[in-house]
Enzyme design. Structure first.
Site, PDB file in Angstrom:
ATOM      1  N   HIS A 150      11.792  -6.497  -8.157  1.00 48.31           N
ATOM      2  CA  HIS A 150      12.911  -5.845  -7.486  1.00 48.31           C
ATOM      3  C   HIS A 150      13.940  -6.875  -7.048  1.00 48.31           C
ATOM      4  O   HIS A 150      15.152  -6.676  -7.197  1.00 48.31           O
ATOM      5  CB  HIS A 150      12.426  -5.068  -6.255  1.00 48.31           C
ATOM      6  CG  HIS A 150      11.468  -3.968  -6.556  1.00 48.31           C
ATOM      7  ND1 HIS A 150      10.862  -3.210  -5.571  1.00 48.31           N
ATOM      8  CD2 HIS A 150      11.001  -3.475  -7.734  1.00 48.31           C
ATOM      9  CE1 HIS A 150      10.070  -2.311  -6.128  1.00 48.31           C
ATOM     10  NE2 HIS A 150      10.133  -2.457  -7.439  1.00 48.31           N
ATOM     11  N   GLU A 156       8.801   1.736  -4.082  1.00 45.90           N
ATOM     12  CA  GLU A 156       8.792   1.481  -2.642  1.00 45.90           C
ATOM     13  C   GLU A 156       8.056   2.605  -1.909  1.00 45.90           C
ATOM     14  O   GLU A 156       7.348   2.363  -0.922  1.00 45.90           O
ATOM     15  CB  GLU A 156      10.219   1.347  -2.112  1.00 45.90           C
ATOM     16  CG  GLU A 156      11.018   0.178  -2.682  1.00 45.90           C
ATOM     17  CD  GLU A 156      10.493  -1.184  -2.273  1.00 45.90           C
ATOM     18  OE1 GLU A 156       9.519  -1.253  -1.482  1.00 45.90           O
ATOM     19  OE2 GLU A 156      11.045  -2.194  -2.751  1.00 45.90           O
ATOM     20  N   TYR A 186       0.073   1.556   2.483  1.00 47.76           N
ATOM     21  CA  TYR A 186      -0.283   1.114   3.834  1.00 47.76           C
ATOM     22  C   TYR A 186      -1.059   2.208   4.558  1.00 47.76           C
ATOM     23  O   TYR A 186      -2.034   1.921   5.270  1.00 47.76           O
ATOM     24  CB  TYR A 186       0.975   0.736   4.613  1.00 47.76           C
ATOM     25  CG  TYR A 186       1.854  -0.259   3.888  1.00 47.76           C
ATOM     26  CD1 TYR A 186       1.304  -1.374   3.262  1.00 47.76           C
ATOM     27  CD2 TYR A 186       3.228  -0.069   3.792  1.00 47.76           C
ATOM     28  CE1 TYR A 186       2.104  -2.271   2.573  1.00 47.76           C
ATOM     29  CE2 TYR A 186       4.029  -0.961   3.105  1.00 47.76           C
ATOM     30  CZ  TYR A 186       3.465  -2.059   2.490  1.00 47.76           C
ATOM     31  OH  TYR A 186       4.248  -2.941   1.794  1.00 47.76           O
ATOM     32  N   ASP A 205       9.270  -1.039   4.184  1.00 49.30           N
ATOM     33  CA  ASP A 205       9.213  -0.338   2.901  1.00 49.30           C
ATOM     34  C   ASP A 205       9.612   1.123   2.992  1.00 49.30           C
ATOM     35  O   ASP A 205      10.087   1.695   2.011  1.00 49.30           O
ATOM     36  CB  ASP A 205       7.811  -0.460   2.277  1.00 49.30           C
ATOM     37  CG  ASP A 205       7.742  -1.586   1.272  1.00 49.30           C
ATOM     38  OD1 ASP A 205       8.801  -2.008   0.780  1.00 49.30           O
ATOM     39  OD2 ASP A 205       6.629  -2.046   0.967  1.00 49.30           O
ATOM     40  N   GLU A 253      12.984  -8.223   0.043  1.00 46.97           N
ATOM     41  CA  GLU A 253      12.076  -8.359  -1.098  1.00 46.97           C
ATOM     42  C   GLU A 253      11.522  -9.780  -1.225  1.00 46.97           C
ATOM     43  O   GLU A 253      10.398  -9.966  -1.696  1.00 46.97           O
ATOM     44  CB  GLU A 253      12.805  -8.003  -2.405  1.00 46.97           C
ATOM     45  CG  GLU A 253      13.493  -6.637  -2.431  1.00 46.97           C
ATOM     46  CD  GLU A 253      12.549  -5.484  -2.692  1.00 46.97           C
ATOM     47  OE1 GLU A 253      11.338  -5.677  -2.542  1.00 46.97           O
ATOM     48  OE2 GLU A 253      13.031  -4.400  -3.042  1.00 46.97           O
ATOM     49  N   GLU A 275       7.767  -6.478  -5.684  1.00 46.99           N
ATOM     50  CA  GLU A 275       8.895  -6.993  -4.911  1.00 46.99           C
ATOM     51  C   GLU A 275       9.588  -8.148  -5.634  1.00 46.99           C
ATOM     52  O   GLU A 275      10.815  -8.293  -5.556  1.00 46.99           O
ATOM     53  CB  GLU A 275       8.435  -7.447  -3.519  1.00 46.99           C
ATOM     54  CG  GLU A 275       7.699  -6.407  -2.685  1.00 46.99           C
ATOM     55  CD  GLU A 275       8.532  -5.205  -2.294  1.00 46.99           C
ATOM     56  OE1 GLU A 275       9.634  -4.995  -2.853  1.00 46.99           O
ATOM     57  OE2 GLU A 275       8.091  -4.445  -1.415  1.00 46.99           O
ATOM     58  N   HIS A 304       4.492   1.872  -2.192  1.00 48.55           N
ATOM     59  CA  HIS A 304       4.106   0.794  -1.277  1.00 48.55           C
ATOM     60  C   HIS A 304       3.832   1.378   0.114  1.00 48.55           C
ATOM     61  O   HIS A 304       2.827   1.057   0.758  1.00 48.55           O
ATOM     62  CB  HIS A 304       5.221  -0.248  -1.157  1.00 48.55           C
ATOM     63  CG  HIS A 304       5.537  -0.954  -2.438  1.00 48.55           C
ATOM     64  ND1 HIS A 304       6.599  -1.825  -2.565  1.00 48.55           N
ATOM     65  CD2 HIS A 304       4.933  -0.918  -3.652  1.00 48.55           C
ATOM     66  CE1 HIS A 304       6.638  -2.296  -3.800  1.00 48.55           C
ATOM     67  NE2 HIS A 304       5.635  -1.746  -4.473  1.00 48.55           N
TER      68      HIS A 304
END
Length: 346
Positions: A223, A119, A126, A89, A186, A220, A122
């Protein structure tokens, strides 16, 4: 000779507002959503924009308590998979922006900017998850996975080559190849990792992380839909690229990617309670077939046209923006915290 692409000027008032081509055409840079070369791109824009969320709004209170109690194998898989997702990502933010830089259609630029922003969130998610559940040293170790783990380096070798080739030598052919790998990323590369988190959630473990993953997964899917549509439209505008040789290249990349995804799943998921590796490999092939259809190609794995991983249907494979918990069968909603990561409730 491949048609070389140049970065597009910001404003060219002598050009028409409606783009003459997706790449290598002419457009003023003025975006009128009511007068597009591809009017249905507006629907993509609305669907993607509707998915706005922030990682810091997801309650991690229970995950903070649960992570230290997980078996060592699950903790190790958790950290490795987060490392995988971050490896993919992070560059995805960049590649989405680069595709936008070279598109002469301002609607594509706008949509790719939104995708790049999502993104980026995303990737932030994490770090947010890891900062919630483990030490700073283990967080860094997880993010180092993409640079040091030999299995992961092998797995990501071709996507690195294709993305870097597009960055260094932008052309119609290379942007098409970059879009193929974006679709793979994706729609296929994340899915053994997603399955791990969903499997934990159905056992009522790390549900906050799983909820976060489900929102990433939902993004995703959207996308992937847009990138596949953009790929088909670009190929239609450039029929000289629509050759048997290019089609064979796409199938070859899918075959290689499926093999690498299965190798990765065996490496990271072997011994995880609730994960059947044979079922997982069938699911990977099913996902590959689905992405090939979205790109306008025929399926490769004739025995995997239906989802063999029945339990995961509660989490993925829908495009209606609804997520349900497997064990609750109700819409998943945010549980927002009043303080960062819910530490006030410990």
């Amino acid at each position: 000779m491949p048609k070389t692409l140049d970065k597009v000027a910001v404003l060219e008032p002598l050009n028409p507002n409606k783009s003459t081509a997706l790449f290598g055409g002419k457009a003023s840079g003025i975006l009128n959503w009511n007068d597009l070369a591809y009017p249905h791109f507006y629907n993509h824009r609305e669907q993607i924009r509707a998915l706005f969320w922030r990682a810091s709004e997801v309650d991690m209170t229970q995950d903070i308590k649960q992570f230290p109690t997980l078996p060592e194998k699950e903790q190790d898989a958790f950290l490795k998979i987060i490392g995988l997702l971050a490896t993919l990502d992070g560059p995805q933010t960049d590649i989405a922006a680069r595709i936008g830089h070279y598109s002469t259609d301002p609607s594509v630029k706008s949509i790719m900017a939104t995708i790049a922003d999502q993104e980026s969130e995303h990737n932030h998610s994490y770090a947010y998850v890891l900062s919630s559940v483990t030490s700073f040293d283990r967080q860094n170790e997880s993010f180092e996975t993409g640079r040091k783990d030999e299995v992961l380096l092998k797995r990501n070798e071709r996507i690195m080559q294709v993305y870097n080739e597009f960055a260094l030598n932008p052309s119609i052919e290379n942007v098409l190849k970059a879009m193929v790998y974006t679709a793979l990323l994706e729609g296929l590369f994340f899915y053994s990792g997603f399955a791990f988190f969903y499997n934990m959630a159905r056992n009522q473990k790390m549900v906050g992380t799983s909820t976060m993953i489900s929102y990433i997964n939902r993004d995703e899917l959207q996308h992937g839909r847009f990138i596949s549509d953009l790929f088909r439209a670009t190929l239609a505008e450039n029929p000289e690229c629509n050759t048997a040789e290019f089609t064979d290249w796409v199938y070859g990349q899918f075959r290689h990617s499926v093999d690498q995804e299965m190798n990765w799943s065996r490496y990271v998921l072997d011994g995880i309670d609730g994960i059947d590796l044979i079922e997982m490999e069938g699911y990977i092939k099913y996902r590959a077939n689905k992405m090939l259809r979205m790109l306008g190609l025929s399926e490769m794995y004739e025995d995997y046209v239906d989802n063999p991983m029945k339990w995961i249907r509660a989490y993925v494979d829908n495009f209606d923006d609804t997520k349900t918990d497997f064990f609750e069968q109700k819409s998943r909603q945010y549980t927002k915290t009043s303080d960062l990561n819910g530490f006030d409730e410990l």
